[in-house]
Design an enzyme around this catalytic site. Structure first.
Site, PDB file in Angstrom:
ATOM      1  N   CYS A  22      35.528 -29.116 -28.383  1.00 60.86           N
ATOM      2  CA  CYS A  22      36.092 -30.504 -27.754  1.00 60.86           C
ATOM      3  C   CYS A  22      35.549 -30.390 -26.177  1.00 60.86           C
ATOM      4  O   CYS A  22      34.629 -29.666 -25.880  1.00 60.86           O
ATOM      5  CB  CYS A  22      37.571 -30.463 -27.788  1.00 60.86           C
ATOM      6  SG  CYS A  22      38.472 -29.091 -26.801  1.00 60.86           S
ATOM      7  N   GLY A  23      36.400 -31.357 -25.433  1.00 63.66           N
ATOM      8  CA  GLY A  23      36.071 -31.426 -23.900  1.00 63.66           C
ATOM      9  C   GLY A  23      36.124 -30.249 -23.170  1.00 63.66           C
ATOM     10  O   GLY A  23      35.270 -29.761 -22.435  1.00 63.66           O
TER      11      GLY A  23
ATOM     12  N   GLY B 212      42.299 -27.954 -26.197  1.00 65.69           N
ATOM     13  CA  GLY B 212      42.965 -28.600 -27.190  1.00 65.69           C
ATOM     14  C   GLY B 212      42.566 -27.836 -28.629  1.00 65.69           C
ATOM     15  O   GLY B 212      43.265 -27.750 -29.424  1.00 65.69           O
TER      16      GLY B 212
ATOM     17  N   GLY C 257      37.798 -27.220 -24.600  1.00 58.46           N
ATOM     18  CA  GLY C 257      38.140 -26.229 -25.597  1.00 58.46           C
ATOM     19  C   GLY C 257      39.619 -25.906 -25.717  1.00 58.46           C
ATOM     20  O   GLY C 257      40.037 -25.219 -26.401  1.00 58.46           O
TER      21      GLY C 257
ATOM     22  N   HIS D 121      34.802 -35.900 -30.403  1.00 58.18           N
ATOM     23  CA  HIS D 121      33.797 -36.526 -29.319  1.00 58.18           C
ATOM     24  C   HIS D 121      33.434 -36.004 -28.117  1.00 58.18           C
ATOM     25  O   HIS D 121      32.229 -35.913 -27.703  1.00 58.18           O
ATOM     26  CB  HIS D 121      34.457 -37.997 -29.021  1.00 58.18           C
ATOM     27  CG  HIS D 121      35.718 -38.058 -28.455  1.00 58.18           C
ATOM     28  ND1 HIS D 121      36.794 -37.954 -28.889  1.00 58.18           N
ATOM     29  CD2 HIS D 121      35.884 -38.190 -27.099  1.00 58.18           C
ATOM     30  CE1 HIS D 121      37.967 -38.106 -27.957  1.00 58.18           C
ATOM     31  NE2 HIS D 121      37.189 -38.151 -26.840  1.00 58.18           N
TER      32      HIS D 121
ATOM     33  N   ARG E  14      44.057   1.606 -31.807  1.00 60.39           N
ATOM     34  CA  ARG E  14      44.788   0.786 -31.009  1.00 60.39           C
ATOM     35  C   ARG E  14      44.745  -0.648 -31.115  1.00 60.39           C
ATOM     36  O   ARG E  14      45.360  -1.469 -31.150  1.00 60.39           O
ATOM     37  CB  ARG E  14      44.478   1.116 -29.691  1.00 60.39           C
ATOM     38  CG  ARG E  14      43.201   0.748 -29.011  1.00 60.39           C
ATOM     39  CD  ARG E  14      42.740   1.237 -27.554  1.00 60.39           C
ATOM     40  NE  ARG E  14      41.646   0.909 -26.951  1.00 60.39           N
ATOM     41  CZ  ARG E  14      40.401   1.178 -26.962  1.00 60.39           C
ATOM     42  NH1 ARG E  14      40.274   2.021 -27.798  1.00 60.39           N
ATOM     43  NH2 ARG E  14      39.449   0.524 -26.479  1.00 60.39           N
TER      44      ARG E  14
ATOM     45  N   HIS F 139      38.033  -6.458 -30.265  1.00 57.16           N
ATOM     46  CA  HIS F 139      39.421  -6.127 -29.865  1.00 57.16           C
ATOM     47  C   HIS F 139      40.626  -6.686 -30.449  1.00 57.16           C
ATOM     48  O   HIS F 139      41.459  -6.252 -31.045  1.00 57.16           O
ATOM     49  CB  HIS F 139      39.616  -6.008 -28.389  1.00 57.16           C
ATOM     50  CG  HIS F 139      38.827  -4.973 -27.588  1.00 57.16           C
ATOM     51  ND1 HIS F 139      39.229  -4.454 -26.357  1.00 57.16           N
ATOM     52  CD2 HIS F 139      37.621  -4.253 -28.044  1.00 57.16           C
ATOM     53  CE1 HIS F 139      38.194  -3.630 -26.045  1.00 57.16           C
ATOM     54  NE2 HIS F 139      37.224  -3.492 -26.775  1.00 57.16           N
TER      55      HIS F 139
HETATM   56  C1  RB5 Z   1      38.821 -35.755 -25.699  1.00 55.12           C
HETATM   57  O1  RB5 Z   1      38.812 -36.736 -24.595  1.00 55.12           O
HETATM   58  C2  RB5 Z   1      39.561 -34.520 -24.966  1.00 55.12           C
HETATM   59  O2  RB5 Z   1      40.877 -34.777 -24.290  1.00 55.12           O
HETATM   60  C3  RB5 Z   1      39.429 -33.497 -25.816  1.00 55.12           C
HETATM   61  O3  RB5 Z   1      38.084 -33.232 -26.128  1.00 55.12           O
HETATM   62  C4  RB5 Z   1      39.878 -32.110 -25.284  1.00 55.12           C
HETATM   63  O4  RB5 Z   1      39.153 -31.899 -23.963  1.00 55.12           O
HETATM   64  C5  RB5 Z   1      41.392 -31.344 -25.624  1.00 55.12           C
HETATM   65  O5  RB5 Z   1      41.525 -30.465 -25.049  1.00 55.12           O
END
Ligand code: RB5
Length: 149
Positions: free
Chosen positions: A66-67, A71, A69, A9, A134, A99
């Site tokens: 995600c919100g 997670g 990046g 979301h 490398r 790289h």
């Molecule tokens: C969701 O609310 C949020 O925690 C998720 O999208 C993200 O930011 C997690 O890293």
């Protein structure tokens, strides 16, 4: 190029514009959800779907939104064969591929605006691993680490 995309979301609002952009650039996009905005959904579900799709060879690259990046990257990197990172700048988005052979790009839709996201996604999609000695050596060390788990 075949690119799998997914978003929870937090990243959902940016997923459709990124799909549209990549399709307009001639890429084949596989959308692995979310298919509607559900504030209760969980980023690991979409990161796993995209990462497994890339790791299995069904897509050349993946994008997880995600919100923040964070997670998305943490979860994507749990899948063997995936090299994911958060990139909120265009340099990292192409250099990470050139790289480090990064194969999953993660972005936080709450951090960057849609226009910057377009430029980052374009940089990532068009970049190729350089194949320089490398970088191959360093990649080999990563693969050795992964194989030892
Ligand atoms: C969701 O609310 C949020 O925690 C998720 O999208 C993200 O930011 C997690 O890293």
């Amino acid at each position: 190029m075949r690119i799998a995309i997914g978003a929870d979301h937090g990243g959902y609002p940016v997923k459709a514009p990124m799909k549209e952009l990549l399709e307009s650039q001639g890429h084949t996009i596989v959308d692995l959800g979310a298919y509607s905005l559900d504030p209760a959904d969980d980023y690991p579900d979409f990161a796993k779907a995209v990462a497994e799709y890339v790791a299995s060879g069904q897509a050349d690259k993946g994008i997880v939104l995600c919100g923040s990046g964070v997670g998305a990257a943490v979860a994507s990197n749990k899948v063997r064969g995936v090299r994911a990172s958060v990139c909120h700048d265009t340099y990292s988005a192409h250099q990470g591929v050139e790289h480090d052979d990064m194969n999953v790009l993660c972005m936080g839709a709450r951090i960057i605006g849609e226009e910057l996201a377009r430029e980052i996604v374009s940089s990532f999609a068009s970049a190729k691993f350089s194949g320089e000695e490398r970088h191959k050596r360093r990649l080999g060390k990563l693969l050795d680490m992964e194989a030892s788990f």
